[in-house]
Design an enzyme around this catalytic site. Structure first.
Site, PDB file in Angstrom:
ATOM      1  N   TRP A 112      24.777  20.824  16.354  1.00  0.00           N
ATOM      2  CA  TRP A 112      25.510  20.818  17.605  1.00  0.00           C
ATOM      3  C   TRP A 112      25.716  19.442  18.194  1.00  0.00           C
ATOM      4  O   TRP A 112      26.626  19.070  18.970  1.00  0.00           O
ATOM      5  CB  TRP A 112      24.544  21.601  18.565  1.00  0.00           C
ATOM      6  CG  TRP A 112      24.596  23.253  18.184  1.00  0.00           C
ATOM      7  CD1 TRP A 112      23.792  23.949  17.908  1.00  0.00           C
ATOM      8  CD2 TRP A 112      25.892  23.937  18.529  1.00  0.00           C
ATOM      9  NE1 TRP A 112      24.381  25.278  17.648  1.00  0.00           N
ATOM     10  CE2 TRP A 112      25.653  25.184  17.950  1.00  0.00           C
ATOM     11  CE3 TRP A 112      27.517  23.488  18.803  1.00  0.00           C
ATOM     12  CZ2 TRP A 112      26.612  26.281  18.085  1.00  0.00           C
ATOM     13  CZ3 TRP A 112      28.139  24.537  18.981  1.00  0.00           C
ATOM     14  CH2 TRP A 112      27.923  25.886  18.281  1.00  0.00           C
ATOM     15  N   ASP A 138      21.505  18.520  25.736  1.00  0.00           N
ATOM     16  CA  ASP A 138      22.217  19.856  25.588  1.00  0.00           C
ATOM     17  C   ASP A 138      20.684  20.534  25.185  1.00  0.00           C
ATOM     18  O   ASP A 138      20.224  20.680  24.287  1.00  0.00           O
ATOM     19  CB  ASP A 138      22.903  19.537  24.225  1.00  0.00           C
ATOM     20  CG  ASP A 138      23.448  21.266  24.019  1.00  0.00           C
ATOM     21  OD1 ASP A 138      23.134  22.053  24.537  1.00  0.00           O
ATOM     22  OD2 ASP A 138      24.317  21.331  23.123  1.00  0.00           O
ATOM     23  N   LYS A 171      21.929  31.992  24.881  1.00  0.00           N
ATOM     24  CA  LYS A 171      20.587  31.717  24.051  1.00  0.00           C
ATOM     25  C   LYS A 171      19.307  32.264  24.872  1.00  0.00           C
ATOM     26  O   LYS A 171      18.838  33.045  24.472  1.00  0.00           O
ATOM     27  CB  LYS A 171      20.544  30.401  23.454  1.00  0.00           C
ATOM     28  CG  LYS A 171      21.313  30.105  22.204  1.00  0.00           C
ATOM     29  CD  LYS A 171      22.952  30.000  22.488  1.00  0.00           C
ATOM     30  CE  LYS A 171      23.715  29.804  21.342  1.00  0.00           C
ATOM     31  NZ  LYS A 171      23.970  28.408  21.023  1.00  0.00           N
TER      32      LYS A 171
HETATM   33  C1  LIG Z   1      25.182  27.846  20.988  1.00  0.00           C
HETATM   34  C2  LIG Z   1      25.071  26.348  21.357  1.00  0.00           C
HETATM   35  C3  LIG Z   1      26.154  25.597  21.645  1.00  0.00           C
HETATM   36  C4  LIG Z   1      27.689  26.013  22.060  1.00  0.00           C
HETATM   37  O1  LIG Z   1      27.506  27.053  22.944  1.00  0.00           O
HETATM   38  P1  LIG Z   1      28.719  27.689  23.369  1.00  0.00           P
HETATM   39  O2  LIG Z   1      28.501  28.400  24.816  1.00  0.00           O
HETATM   40  O3  LIG Z   1      29.256  28.622  22.374  1.00  0.00           O
HETATM   41  O4  LIG Z   1      30.007  26.673  23.721  1.00  0.00           O
HETATM   42  C5  LIG Z   1      25.781  24.020  22.085  1.00  0.00           C
HETATM   43  N1  LIG Z   1      24.783  23.557  21.719  1.00  0.00           N
HETATM   44  C6  LIG Z   1      23.701  24.185  21.249  1.00  0.00           C
HETATM   45  C7  LIG Z   1      22.402  23.358  21.255  1.00  0.00           C
HETATM   46  C8  LIG Z   1      23.864  25.649  20.958  1.00  0.00           C
HETATM   47  O5  LIG Z   1      22.875  26.423  20.512  1.00  0.00           O
END
Ligand SMILES: *Cc1c(COP(=O)(O)O)cnc(C)c1O
Length: 368
Positions: free
Chosen positions: A109, A178, A202
Site C-alpha cells: 500500500w 494511511d 477494513k
Molecule cells: C485497503 C487499503 C487501501 C485501499 O483502500 P481502497 O478503499 O480500496 O482505496 C489503502 N491502504 C491500505 C493500508 C489498505 O489496507
C-alpha cells in the site's frame, strides 16, 4: 428468526470489506425500513434533512471522543477510498511546494501511495522494504528525515504483508498516515498526526466512506484551482457535504464508533482485546515455526493481519479446505505474499480467533 440468521454466520477473516460487529448489523436490520423519527429509511432521506445531519454529527462526535481529537483537526467523510487519498494528499500538500514529500515504503500500500504521489511532485523514498519482501519496518530514528519536507507519508499497517507500527511515529515534518487497515484499533496521540486517513471497510464499517482527520492549518495549503472534489479546504468548508455524502456508510460508521464506545468501552479496551487475539495466533506460529512460516519479522507483527505460509502447496490447500469445513473463511493470502492471511480486525470476536488457533494446532499436529 433474526438470531437463526445470525447463527449461520461464519468466522469471516476477510481483509476487506471485512467483518462488522453483529450488534451493529442487527441495529441496521432493525432500522433499515424506518429510521426512528425519520419516517423513512436511511437509504431514502436527504443528506440535508435534520435526521441525516444528526447522524453525520453523531458519527463525527463519536470519532472525536474515541480518538480524543481536539479542535485542531477537522473530521472529513470522503469517497474514492484510500486510493483517492493517495492522490489527494500530494495534490493538496505537494503541488507548488518547493520541498519534496518523503515516503516510508513498508509494503504494497505504501508503494501504491508513492506511485500516485510521483505524478504530483517531488518525492523521496527514505525507506523501501522491498529487498526483504516487506517483512520488516525500519527504525524510524535512523531514517534521513527532513524536518522541512512537504510531509512524511507512512502506512501504519501493511494489510497485505501483515506488518504494523506498534507506536505513534514522531517526525518533525507534517506526518501523513494511511491507517486504513488499523484505524481505531488502539488509542493514538493525535497531536502527532497532521493527516490520518482510513477507508472504512477494513476496521471501521462498510465500503463507501473514507475518514480523513486533518490538521486545520494544513487546509490552507490546498490550492484554489484544484477540482472541487479534490480540495480538502472545500470539503472542510462544506462540512463534508459539498456533494451528496455516502449516507449509509456514514450512518454505519457512526454505529461502529458507538459500539466501540458503549460495548467495548473505548480504544484502550479494544487495544487489549486486539493484543490478546493476535497473541493467540502468533503463539501457534511460534509453537510450530517450521510448519507455519510467518511472513513478518517477530518485532513487526501486525495485530490486524496475521500472515504465514506453508512449505508445500498441498498443506496450504488442505488448510484452507479444513478451515472452511470448520466455519472459517476468506483466509487465503494476497497473491503477492501467498499463503494464509487471517485478518482479525476489531469486530472479529475472540471466539473466532480461538477457533482458528485451535484449528491451527490440530492441523499442525496432524500434518507437521
Ligand atoms: C485497503 C487499503 C487501501 C485501499 O483502500 P481502497 O478503499 O480500496 O482505496 C489503502 N491502504 C491500505 C493500508 C489498505 O489496507
Amino acid at each position: 428468526m433474526a438470531s437463526q440468521v445470525a447463527q449461520s454466520r461464519i468466522y469471516n477473516f476477510s481483509a476487506g470489506p471485512a467483518v462488522m460487529p453483529v450488534e451493529v448489523l442487527q441495529r441496521i436490520q432493525e432500522e433499515i425500513v424506518c429510521l426512528p423519527g425519520a419516517g423513512a429509511s436511511i437509504l431514502e432521506i436527504s443528506h440535508r434533512s435534520q435526521e441525516f445531519i444528526a447522524i453525520h454529527e453523531h458519527a463525527k462526535e463519536r470519532l472525536r471522543r474515541l480518538l480524543k481529537l481536539k479542535d485542531s483537526h477537522e473530521v472529513l467523510f470522503l469517497q474514492g477510498g484510500a486510493r483517492l487519498q493517495f492522490s489527494m494528499i500530494p495534490m493538496n500538500l505537494l503541488r507548488g511546494n518547493p520541498q519534496a514529500a518523503q515516503y516510508i515504503v513498508t509494503g504494497s500500500w505504501g508503494k501504491s501511495a508513492l506511485e500516485e504521489a510521483r505524478k504530483e511532485g517531488a518525492v523521496e523514498v527514505v525507506f523501501d522494504g522491498k529487498s526483504t519482501n516487506y517483512d520488516r519496518l525500519p527504525e524510524v530514528k535512523g531514517l534521513a528525515l527532513n524536518a522541512e519536507a512537504a510531509y512524511v507519508h507512512v502506512t501504519s499497517n501493511e494489510t497485505i504483508q501483515g506488518i504494523q507500527f506498534a507506536e505513534d511515529l514522531e517526525v518533525a515534518a507534517p506526518l501523513v498516515c494511511d491507517s486504513s487497515s488499523d484505524f481505531l484499533y488502539r488509542p493514538y496521540d493525535m497531536e502527532k498526526y497532521d493527516l490520518m486517513y482510513a477507508c472504512a471497510q477494513k476496521n471501521a464499517g462498510p465500503a463507501g466512506v473514507t475518514v480523513v482527520l486533518i490538521r486545520k492549518q494544513l487546509l490552507e495549503k490546498s490550492a484554489d484551482d484544484l477540482p472541487g472534489y479534490l480540495s480538502y479546504k472545500n470539503h472542510a468548508e462544506a462540512d463534508s457535504m459539498w456533494n451528496t455524502p455516502p449516507t449509509f456508510a456514514v450512518y454505519a460508521l457512526g454505529l461502529v464508533a458507538e459500539w466501540l464506545e458503549e460495548s467495548i468501552g473505548g480504544l484502550e479496551n479494544m487495544y487489549a482485546i486486539n493484543r490478546q487475539k493476535a497473541s493467540l495466533l502468533y503463539s501457534v506460529l511460534d509453537e510450530y515455526p517450521d510448519f507455519y512460516i510467518g511472513h513478518a519479522q517477530t518485532k513487526d507483527r501486525s495485530l490486524m493481519n496475521v500472515t504465514f505460509r506453508f512449505a508445500t502447496e498441498a498443506a496450504e490447500k488442505g488448510f484452507l479446505l479444513g478451515a472452511r469445513e470448520n466455519g472459517m473463511d476468506s483466509l487465503k493470502g494476497h497473491r503477492s505474499v501467498g499463503g494464509i492471511r487471517a485478518s482479525i480486525y476489531n469486530a472479529m470476536p475472540i471466539d473466532g480467533v480461538q477457533a482458528l488457533a485451535q484449528f491451527m494446532k490440530d492441523f499442525a499436529q496432524k500434518n507437521a
